[in-house]
Write a protein that holds these residues in place. Sequence first.
Motif, PDB file in Angstrom:
ATOM      1  N   UNK A 228      77.968  30.235  53.572  1.00 43.58           N
ATOM      2  CA  UNK A 228      76.888  31.178  53.289  1.00 43.58           C
ATOM      3  C   UNK A 228      77.411  32.397  52.526  1.00 43.58           C
ATOM      4  N   UNK A 229      76.593  32.888  51.602  1.00 44.10           N
ATOM      5  CA  UNK A 229      77.001  34.006  50.748  1.00 44.10           C
ATOM      6  C   UNK A 229      76.079  35.189  50.982  1.00 44.10           C
ATOM      7  N   UNK A 230      76.674  36.370  51.052  1.00 45.93           N
ATOM      8  CA  UNK A 230      75.912  37.607  51.096  1.00 45.93           C
ATOM      9  C   UNK A 230      76.241  38.391  49.835  1.00 45.93           C
ATOM     10  N   UNK A 231      75.217  38.748  49.094  1.00 47.63           N
ATOM     11  CA  UNK A 231      75.395  39.477  47.836  1.00 47.63           C
ATOM     12  C   UNK A 231      75.041  40.937  48.073  1.00 47.63           C
ATOM     13  N   UNK A 232      76.028  41.816  47.946  1.00 47.34           N
ATOM     14  CA  UNK A 232      75.840  43.229  48.253  1.00 47.34           C
ATOM     15  C   UNK A 232      75.458  44.021  47.007  1.00 47.34           C
ATOM     16  N   UNK A 233      74.502  44.923  47.172  1.00 50.43           N
ATOM     17  CA  UNK A 233      74.014  45.769  46.091  1.00 50.43           C
ATOM     18  C   UNK A 233      74.057  47.239  46.508  1.00 50.43           C
ATOM     19  N   UNK A 234      74.161  48.123  45.530  1.00 46.86           N
ATOM     20  CA  UNK A 234      73.956  49.550  45.778  1.00 46.86           C
ATOM     21  C   UNK A 234      72.690  50.041  45.087  1.00 46.86           C
ATOM     22  N   UNK A 235      72.322  49.401  43.987  1.00 41.67           N
ATOM     23  CA  UNK A 235      71.130  49.787  43.232  1.00 41.67           C
ATOM     24  C   UNK A 235      69.947  48.915  43.648  1.00 41.67           C
ATOM     25  N   UNK A 236      68.947  49.476  44.317  1.00 43.85           N
ATOM     26  CA  UNK A 236      67.822  48.661  44.806  1.00 43.85           C
ATOM     27  C   UNK A 236      67.020  48.011  43.692  1.00 43.85           C
TER      28      UNK A 236
END
Length: 224
Positions: free
Chosen positions: A108-116
């Motif tokens: 499973x992959x979690x893709x992290x963002x800072x810009x919504x």
Amino acid sequence: MKRIGCFHAHYSNIEHIDKALQAFDAELVHFVDPGLDRIKMDADFTQETVEKKVMETLAWIASCHVDAILITCTFFTAVFDAEHHRFPIPVIKIDEPLFEAICQVNQPVVVAFTNPNTVTGTMNQLFAYASKRGKEVDAKPVLLENTFELIMQGRKSEYIRLVAERLIQFTAENPGKYLAAAQLSMVPAAQIAQNRTNLAVGNHLESLADYLKELLNLEVRKEH
């Protein structure tokens, strides 16, 4: 020597691309437009506004005697559809090498963002990319809230420190999942998190150099 026009939403991305491609005999011409991100909360701001401006800038860059265009902002890549917008030179999205790496992960992959503003567009592109390659990816996004404002305000060291802390915390709370940083500005933080946890944290620069070398037939710079 190949000339690559690099389209950024923030000046901080320039150093990441320069570093990633420093080994190759290529000239990087940087174009920076932070305006769209600054007006995204305006009442009359629309998706059409973004697409019109991005396409105008891409056309301008293409006319500046470059051999290829690299779009480094996920906010910009989300509105560029290569199926509908044709250019006489390759237009490469910064996400593509990362998407390819994610497609090779068997967990499973979690893709992290800072810009919504990049979350929905990037995830849609990831699933479309995987589908075209006959891959199924188990991927979900996570937003590191209250961080993106720091980089837009020029508070780079604070941004990197906070994002790295959040990424490290996330890896501890989610064992067995592959974590990928979805934006170029997150690369330094992703590298810090990877070094401190000894766990792979995907980021754009991990595979960008090899990807562009193959796609554009870049030659290694000769030492003088």
